[in-house]
Design a protein around this motif. Structure first.
Motif, PDB file in Angstrom:
ATOM      1  N   LEU A 188       0.721  -1.156  -0.116  1.00 52.41           N
ATOM      2  CA  LEU A 188      -0.094  -0.054  -0.013  1.00 52.41           C
ATOM      3  C   LEU A 188       0.586   1.446  -0.008  1.00 52.41           C
ATOM      4  CD1 LEU A 188      -2.793   1.278   0.200  1.00 52.41           C
ATOM      5  CD2 LEU A 188      -2.437   1.260   2.860  1.00 52.41           C
ATOM      6  N   GLU A 189       2.026   1.546   0.989  1.00 54.09           N
ATOM      7  CA  GLU A 189       2.836   2.391   0.986  1.00 54.09           C
ATOM      8  C   GLU A 189       3.515   2.756  -0.675  1.00 54.09           C
ATOM      9  OE1 GLU A 189       4.418   5.905   2.728  1.00 54.09           O
ATOM     10  OE2 GLU A 189       2.561   4.811   2.890  1.00 54.09           O
ATOM     11  N   ALA A 190       4.076   1.465  -0.886  1.00 55.56           N
ATOM     12  CA  ALA A 190       4.641   1.638  -2.202  1.00 55.56           C
ATOM     13  C   ALA A 190       3.614   1.982  -3.531  1.00 55.56           C
ATOM     14  CB  ALA A 190       5.202   0.195  -2.430  1.00 55.56           C
ATOM     15  N   LYS A 191       2.659   1.716  -3.336  1.00 53.74           N
ATOM     16  CA  LYS A 191       1.739   2.164  -4.381  1.00 53.74           C
ATOM     17  C   LYS A 191       1.420   3.827  -4.173  1.00 53.74           C
ATOM     18  CE  LYS A 191      -0.869  -1.995  -5.479  1.00 53.74           C
ATOM     19  NZ  LYS A 191      -2.186  -2.627  -5.339  1.00 53.74           N
ATOM     20  N   ARG A 192       1.099   4.124  -2.990  1.00 52.52           N
ATOM     21  CA  ARG A 192       1.113   5.495  -2.617  1.00 52.52           C
ATOM     22  C   ARG A 192       2.412   6.469  -3.229  1.00 52.52           C
ATOM     23  NH1 ARG A 192       2.501   9.537   0.345  1.00 52.52           N
ATOM     24  NH2 ARG A 192       3.985   8.331   1.593  1.00 52.52           N
ATOM     25  N   LEU A 193       3.618   5.877  -2.765  1.00 54.25           N
ATOM     26  CA  LEU A 193       4.687   6.513  -3.022  1.00 54.25           C
ATOM     27  C   LEU A 193       4.631   6.714  -4.716  1.00 54.25           C
ATOM     28  CD1 LEU A 193       7.265   5.214  -0.656  1.00 54.25           C
ATOM     29  CD2 LEU A 193       6.377   7.425  -0.556  1.00 54.25           C
ATOM     30  N   LEU A 194       4.321   5.548  -5.222  1.00 54.28           N
ATOM     31  CA  LEU A 194       4.863   5.461  -6.777  1.00 54.28           C
ATOM     32  C   LEU A 194       3.440   6.459  -7.380  1.00 54.28           C
ATOM     33  CD1 LEU A 194       5.181   1.641  -7.255  1.00 54.28           C
ATOM     34  CD2 LEU A 194       6.906   3.663  -7.913  1.00 54.28           C
ATOM     35  N   ALA A 195       2.329   6.429  -6.837  1.00 57.18           N
ATOM     36  CA  ALA A 195       1.172   7.294  -7.478  1.00 57.18           C
ATOM     37  C   ALA A 195       1.319   8.637  -7.184  1.00 57.18           C
ATOM     38  CB  ALA A 195      -0.126   6.590  -7.040  1.00 57.18           C
ATOM     39  N   HIS A 196       1.287   8.794  -5.918  1.00 56.59           N
ATOM     40  CA  HIS A 196       0.994  10.461  -5.463  1.00 56.59           C
ATOM     41  C   HIS A 196       2.364  11.061  -5.067  1.00 56.59           C
ATOM     42  CE1 HIS A 196      -2.973   9.347  -5.365  1.00 56.59           C
ATOM     43  NE2 HIS A 196      -2.917   8.249  -4.503  1.00 56.59           N
ATOM     44  N   ASP A 197       3.463  10.486  -4.684  1.00 64.32           N
ATOM     45  CA  ASP A 197       4.828  11.090  -4.736  1.00 64.32           C
ATOM     46  C   ASP A 197       5.634  11.133  -5.836  1.00 64.32           C
ATOM     47  OD1 ASP A 197       3.770  11.489  -2.081  1.00 64.32           O
ATOM     48  OD2 ASP A 197       5.459  10.515  -1.088  1.00 64.32           O
ATOM     49  N   GLY A 198       5.358  10.406  -6.880  1.00 67.35           N
ATOM     50  CA  GLY A 198       5.809  10.268  -8.022  1.00 67.35           C
ATOM     51  C   GLY A 198       7.177   9.704  -8.003  1.00 67.35           C
ATOM     52  N   LEU A 199       7.669   8.830  -7.141  1.00 69.29           N
ATOM     53  CA  LEU A 199       8.926   8.532  -6.911  1.00 69.29           C
ATOM     54  C   LEU A 199       9.253   7.431  -8.094  1.00 69.29           C
ATOM     55  CD1 LEU A 199       9.352   7.783  -3.244  1.00 69.29           C
ATOM     56  CD2 LEU A 199      10.146   9.685  -4.262  1.00 69.29           C
ATOM     57  N   SER A 200      10.395   7.336  -8.275  1.00 67.32           N
ATOM     58  CA  SER A 200      10.974   6.135  -9.528  1.00 67.32           C
ATOM     59  C   SER A 200      10.753   4.833  -8.550  1.00 67.32           C
ATOM     60  CB  SER A 200      12.225   6.279  -9.736  1.00 67.32           C
ATOM     61  OG  SER A 200      13.014   6.132  -8.789  1.00 67.32           O
ATOM     62  N   PRO A 201      10.544   3.793  -9.205  1.00 64.75           N
ATOM     63  CA  PRO A 201      10.645   2.572  -8.602  1.00 64.75           C
ATOM     64  C   PRO A 201      11.800   2.284  -7.541  1.00 64.75           C
ATOM     65  CG  PRO A 201       9.769   2.045 -10.871  1.00 64.75           C
ATOM     66  CD  PRO A 201      10.249   3.454 -10.497  1.00 64.75           C
ATOM     67  N   VAL A 202      13.325   2.722  -8.181  1.00 64.72           N
ATOM     68  CA  VAL A 202      14.262   2.594  -7.381  1.00 64.72           C
ATOM     69  C   VAL A 202      14.412   3.597  -6.178  1.00 64.72           C
ATOM     70  CG1 VAL A 202      16.584   2.887  -7.507  1.00 64.72           C
ATOM     71  CG2 VAL A 202      15.780   2.043  -9.487  1.00 64.72           C
ATOM     72  N   ARG A 203      13.808   4.429  -6.154  1.00 58.63           N
ATOM     73  CA  ARG A 203      13.953   5.554  -5.000  1.00 58.63           C
ATOM     74  C   ARG A 203      12.685   5.013  -3.990  1.00 58.63           C
ATOM     75  NH1 ARG A 203      15.484   7.536  -1.326  1.00 58.63           N
ATOM     76  NH2 ARG A 203      15.015   9.367  -0.657  1.00 58.63           N
ATOM     77  N   CYS A 204      11.585   4.326  -4.706  1.00 56.95           N
ATOM     78  CA  CYS A 204      10.493   3.748  -3.786  1.00 56.95           C
ATOM     79  C   CYS A 204      10.953   2.743  -2.917  1.00 56.95           C
ATOM     80  CB  CYS A 204       9.310   3.502  -4.611  1.00 56.95           C
ATOM     81  SG  CYS A 204       7.976   2.843  -3.637  1.00 56.95           S
ATOM     82  N   GLY A 205      11.744   1.738  -3.585  1.00 54.85           N
ATOM     83  CA  GLY A 205      12.314   0.866  -2.979  1.00 54.85           C
ATOM     84  C   GLY A 205      13.280   0.995  -1.717  1.00 54.85           C
ATOM     85  N   GLN A 206      14.123   2.077  -2.238  1.00 55.83           N
ATOM     86  CA  GLN A 206      15.099   2.655  -0.958  1.00 55.83           C
ATOM     87  C   GLN A 206      14.410   3.123   0.146  1.00 55.83           C
ATOM     88  OE1 GLN A 206      17.249   5.473  -3.508  1.00 55.83           O
ATOM     89  NE2 GLN A 206      18.763   3.923  -4.186  1.00 55.83           N
ATOM     90  N   ARG A 207      13.148   4.131  -0.368  1.00 59.80           N
ATOM     91  CA  ARG A 207      12.424   4.492   0.781  1.00 59.80           C
ATOM     92  C   ARG A 207      11.905   3.588   1.949  1.00 59.80           C
ATOM     93  NH1 ARG A 207       9.295   9.497   0.541  1.00 59.80           N
ATOM     94  NH2 ARG A 207      11.042  10.516  -0.649  1.00 59.80           N
ATOM     95  N   LEU A 208      11.490   2.506   1.052  1.00 56.67           N
ATOM     96  CA  LEU A 208      10.941   1.339   1.966  1.00 56.67           C
ATOM     97  C   LEU A 208      11.762   0.436   2.663  1.00 56.67           C
ATOM     98  CD1 LEU A 208       7.853   0.821  -0.157  1.00 56.67           C
ATOM     99  CD2 LEU A 208       7.889   2.158   2.034  1.00 56.67           C
ATOM    100  N   GLY A 209      13.245   0.866   2.559  1.00 55.56           N
ATOM    101  CA  GLY A 209      14.256  -0.257   3.277  1.00 55.56           C
ATOM    102  C   GLY A 209      14.370  -1.310   2.479  1.00 55.56           C
ATOM    103  N   PHE A 210      14.290  -1.578   1.005  1.00 58.64           N
ATOM    104  CA  PHE A 210      14.674  -2.824   0.368  1.00 58.64           C
ATOM    105  C   PHE A 210      16.190  -2.666   0.003  1.00 58.64           C
ATOM    106  CE2 PHE A 210      10.079  -3.208   0.037  1.00 58.64           C
ATOM    107  CZ  PHE A 210       9.995  -4.685   0.065  1.00 58.64           C
ATOM    108  N   PRO A 211      16.817  -3.733   0.115  1.00 57.19           N
ATOM    109  CA  PRO A 211      18.241  -3.610  -0.146  1.00 57.19           C
ATOM    110  C   PRO A 211      18.868  -3.186  -1.492  1.00 57.19           C
ATOM    111  CG  PRO A 211      17.709  -5.732   0.528  1.00 57.19           C
ATOM    112  CD  PRO A 211      16.658  -4.924   0.649  1.00 57.19           C
ATOM    113  N   ASP A 212      17.808  -3.579  -2.454  1.00 55.10           N
ATOM    114  CA  ASP A 212      18.206  -3.271  -3.550  1.00 55.10           C
ATOM    115  C   ASP A 212      17.036  -3.185  -4.722  1.00 55.10           C
ATOM    116  OD1 ASP A 212      17.650  -5.861  -4.896  1.00 55.10           O
ATOM    117  OD2 ASP A 212      19.556  -6.447  -4.318  1.00 55.10           O
ATOM    118  N   ALA A 213      17.041  -2.745  -5.858  1.00 55.95           N
ATOM    119  CA  ALA A 213      15.846  -2.363  -6.717  1.00 55.95           C
ATOM    120  C   ALA A 213      15.349  -3.788  -6.999  1.00 55.95           C
ATOM    121  CB  ALA A 213      16.105  -1.606  -7.944  1.00 55.95           C
TER     122      ALA A 213
END
Length: 190
Positions: A136-161
């Motif tokens: 849900l947070e990933a979708k929110r970041l991608l849809a409303h904050d316009g983050l790239s998938p790489v940046r979204c993954g980083q923001r959510l604490g994933f070690p790599d894209a």
């Protein structure tokens, strides 16, 4: 999108009543999902309509919410408290901790106890609920904050894209970039 339920009767008044300090988990029976989806589709159509009657989306939102089974505090037992504390801990740490074991250790319970409490409260395991919150947070970041998938993954604490992309694919059925492009085209954003 409208954000307020119209409290027209006892059921809608109960739906807008505060549930407590922890984000509530609403459920719905399997037979109710076709009705929920139809109400949501109608709500989406009305909110996109050029000539909107402001009351219609609010009424449709009310109908949609009334199809859900709100959580109740009546007769809250130990399992309910375990579930509430788990949900509160997830809200604090989900961006950094993606394993149920972390929450079990932090709360002083076993991962199995957390999953049993979650199953009793929602019909889903603790791992499922944690993954749903992350998605849900990933979708929110991608849809409303316009983050790239790489940046979204980083923001959510994933070690790599690639880990983030695989997680998103499992949960959403498509890669994050494809989901973001589809969301943008459906919502008229670009």
């Amino acid at each position: 999108m409208p954000t307020a339920v119209v409290p027209t009767g006892a059921a809608s008044r109960a739906a807008v009543a505060p549930v407590g300090p922890v984000a509530a988990c609403w459920t719905a029976g399997e037979h109710t999902w076709p009705l929920i989806n139809a109400a949501f589709d109608h709500l989406r159509l009305e909110t996109r309509a050029a000539e909107r009657v402001s009351e219609v989306p609010r009424l449709l939102l009310t109908a949609l919410v009334l199809r859900l089974d709100p959580p109740g505090d009546a007769g809250a037992g130990a399992g309910d408290e375990t579930f509430r504390r788990f949900r509160a801990a997830v809200e604090v740490d989900f961006r950094h901790h993606h394993d149920v074991g972390h929450y079990a250790r932090a709360l002083g319970w076993s991962a199995r106890t957390l999953s049993r409490a979650c199953l009793a409260a929602t019909g889903r395991t603790a791992k499922d609920l944690l993954a749903e919150r992350l998605l849900l947070e990933a979708k929110r970041l991608l849809a409303h904050d316009g983050l790239s998938p790489v940046r979204c993954g980083q923001r959510l604490g994933f070690p790599d894209a690639s880990n983030f992309s695989a997680f998103f694919l499992r949960g959403a059925g498509m890669r994050p970039g494809a989901w973001q492009a589809e969301f943008s085209s459906r919502s008229g954003r670009r």
